[in-house]
Design a protein around this motif. Structure first.
Motif, PDB file in Angstrom:
ATOM      1  N   UNK A   6     -19.326  38.832   0.700  1.00 37.10           N
ATOM      2  CA  UNK A   6     -19.534  39.598   1.928  1.00 37.10           C
ATOM      3  C   UNK A   6     -18.239  39.726   2.736  1.00 37.10           C
ATOM      4  N   UNK A   7     -17.452  38.647   2.741  1.00 36.82           N
ATOM      5  CA  UNK A   7     -16.160  38.639   3.448  1.00 36.82           C
ATOM      6  C   UNK A   7     -15.182  37.794   2.637  1.00 36.82           C
ATOM      7  N   UNK A   8     -13.888  38.089   2.809  1.00 41.44           N
ATOM      8  CA  UNK A   8     -12.879  37.306   2.124  1.00 41.44           C
ATOM      9  C   UNK A   8     -12.897  37.529   0.624  1.00 41.44           C
ATOM     10  N   UNK A  24     -13.513  40.241  -4.713  1.00 41.50           N
ATOM     11  CA  UNK A  24     -13.138  40.654  -3.363  1.00 41.50           C
ATOM     12  C   UNK A  24     -14.380  40.969  -2.543  1.00 41.50           C
ATOM     13  N   UNK A  25     -14.216  41.080  -1.228  1.00 43.67           N
ATOM     14  CA  UNK A  25     -15.339  41.417  -0.345  1.00 43.67           C
ATOM     15  C   UNK A  25     -15.985  42.715  -0.805  1.00 43.67           C
ATOM     16  N   UNK A  26     -17.311  42.670  -0.986  1.00 44.44           N
ATOM     17  CA  UNK A  26     -18.030  43.838  -1.471  1.00 44.44           C
ATOM     18  C   UNK A  26     -18.129  43.910  -2.972  1.00 44.44           C
ATOM     19  N   UNK A  27     -17.526  42.947  -3.696  1.00 44.46           N
ATOM     20  CA  UNK A  27     -17.583  42.913  -5.152  1.00 44.46           C
ATOM     21  C   UNK A  27     -18.594  41.898  -5.643  1.00 44.46           C
ATOM     22  N   UNK A  28     -18.949  42.009  -6.937  1.00 46.71           N
ATOM     23  CA  UNK A  28     -19.975  41.125  -7.495  1.00 46.71           C
ATOM     24  C   UNK A  28     -19.537  40.616  -8.867  1.00 46.71           C
ATOM     25  N   UNK A  29     -19.929  39.386  -9.167  1.00 43.98           N
ATOM     26  CA  UNK A  29     -19.800  38.831 -10.517  1.00 43.98           C
ATOM     27  C   UNK A  29     -21.193  38.423 -10.976  1.00 43.98           C
ATOM     28  N   UNK A  79     -23.215  31.319   1.462  1.00 47.46           N
ATOM     29  CA  UNK A  79     -22.178  30.292   1.585  1.00 47.46           C
ATOM     30  C   UNK A  79     -21.032  30.733   2.490  1.00 47.46           C
ATOM     31  N   UNK A  80     -20.398  29.724   3.079  1.00 48.11           N
ATOM     32  CA  UNK A  80     -19.222  29.896   3.931  1.00 48.11           C
ATOM     33  C   UNK A  80     -18.251  28.800   3.512  1.00 48.11           C
ATOM     34  N   UNK A  81     -17.043  29.211   3.114  1.00 47.68           N
ATOM     35  CA  UNK A  81     -16.088  28.251   2.568  1.00 47.68           C
ATOM     36  C   UNK A  81     -14.843  28.183   3.441  1.00 47.68           C
ATOM     37  N   UNK A  82     -14.796  27.266   4.412  1.00 46.93           N
ATOM     38  CA  UNK A  82     -13.590  27.091   5.225  1.00 46.93           C
ATOM     39  C   UNK A  82     -12.421  26.590   4.375  1.00 46.93           C
ATOM     40  N   UNK A  83     -11.230  26.599   4.946  1.00 44.48           N
ATOM     41  CA  UNK A  83     -10.027  26.151   4.227  1.00 44.48           C
ATOM     42  C   UNK A  83     -10.237  24.761   3.637  1.00 44.48           C
ATOM     43  N   UNK A 133      -4.114  36.995   6.357  1.00 46.80           N
ATOM     44  CA  UNK A 133      -4.740  38.270   6.702  1.00 46.80           C
ATOM     45  C   UNK A 133      -6.156  38.401   6.140  1.00 46.80           C
ATOM     46  N   UNK A 134      -6.695  37.321   5.533  1.00 53.94           N
ATOM     47  CA  UNK A 134      -8.043  37.373   4.968  1.00 53.94           C
ATOM     48  C   UNK A 134      -9.013  36.563   5.822  1.00 53.94           C
ATOM     49  N   UNK A 135     -10.242  37.070   6.030  1.00 49.28           N
ATOM     50  CA  UNK A 135     -11.257  36.244   6.701  1.00 49.28           C
ATOM     51  C   UNK A 135     -11.691  35.108   5.782  1.00 49.28           C
ATOM     52  N   UNK A 136     -12.266  34.057   6.366  1.00 49.58           N
ATOM     53  CA  UNK A 136     -12.781  32.966   5.537  1.00 49.58           C
ATOM     54  C   UNK A 136     -13.872  33.501   4.611  1.00 49.58           C
TER      55      UNK A 136
END
Length: 297
Positions: free
Chosen positions: A68-70, A85-90, A45-49, A109-112
């Protein structure tokens, strides 16, 4: 020499709209790859603003969200809330029922936000357990270095075991989940439990699987063979900065009857789930009274 699994099916995950303004690449759960027990769905998934996944219910499955990001915020009807956070898992076991919201976090300062969400079927005997969470921040996910820290590959062990590293996640039902990251071309062999369903989802670069000379590019789900003599899978990156996830799960010998976010083993159980949700009972007591804060900002 260990025998490697091989690719038996390849599905490209095309980008489509999902939720509120989100974009997803769905492979497992699409018409091209409907059934891959115990896996029900894989979304990149990619979640724009302005995008997100406001309040919605679940019953009968596990959802694994790996950023993966953001970053992504989450909140549920059991009073649990936090940030991935990026690199974390639930690792969320919905069990008998929960309502939750997943909303991307935005900051200059965060990527999408981008990540992977995997749905895993629960064994029938665990369908009605109380909901539970296992969450790991990026620094809590063990990393394996099969050829040393200066080698070409590192493996983030989200669940399962890899080259001496073991994740603290304990799923209900067998599931191993690895993020394999090559800084430069190289080869690694990853052991997998015999007979388990396994697949690769390619994120970046190009990878060869087993003895097949064909490099596989990004956004493909590669279903692997599961012969009894195949001890795992050999992965060879042919480009720098090649990344993929390798996921394996114990197959379930049970029917899958799905109605949106409800996953049971019979139509009768689905009908009962819909009634439970409508009447706010058996795990859905807060279905009509609870509202998340993050889903209504």
């Amino acid at each position: 020499m260990s025998t490697s699994r091989k690719v038996v099916q390849k599905v490209f995950a095309a980008e489509v709209d999902e939720g509120v303004g989100s974009k997803v690449r769905r492979s497992i759960g699409s018409p091209q790859l409907r059934n891959l027990t115990p896996f029900l769905m894989l979304d990149h998934f990619h979640a724009p603003a302005g995008a997100g996944f406001p309040d919605h219910p679940h019953r009968g499955q596990v959802t694994v969200t790996y950023m993966l990001e953001g970053a992504s915020l989450h909140e549920d009807s059991a009073g649990h809330k936090g940030k991935i956070s990026a690199g974390g898992v639930q690792w969320m076991c919905a069990g008998r029922g929960i309502i939750h919201a997943e909303m991307p976090q935005y900051a200059p300062d965060l990527p999408e936000p981008r990540g992977l969400q995997l749905w895993v079927d629960l064994p029938k005997e665990y369908k009605m357990v109380e909901p539970s969470y296992q969450e790991l921040d990026p620094e809590e996910i063990p990393t394996a270095y099969p050829q040393g820290e200066d080698g070409p590959v590192k493996i983030k062990v989200i669940s399962g075991k890899s080259h001496g590293a073991e994740s603290p996640v304990r799923p209900l039902g067998g599931c191993w989940y690895f993020h394999v990251i090559f800084s430069r071309p190289g080869t690694v062999f990853q052991d997998l439990p015999a007979g388990w369903t396994a697949f690769i989802y390619t994120l970046k670069g190009a990878v060869r699987v087993g003895s097949d000379p064909t490099p596989q590019g990004p956004y493909h789900t590669l279903v692997l063979s599961a012969a009894s003599n195949e001890a795992g899978v050999e992965l060879t990156a042919t480009e720098e900065n090649t990344e993929l996830v390798l996921i394996a799960g114990e197959p379930l010998d049970q029917p899958v009857v799905q109605y949106g976010p409800f996953v049971m083993t019979s139509r009768e159980e689905i009908q009962k789930t819909i009634i439970d949700y409508q009447y706010g009972r058996n795990g859905f007591e807060k279905a009509h009274t609870w509202k998340s804060e993050i889903g209504h900002l």
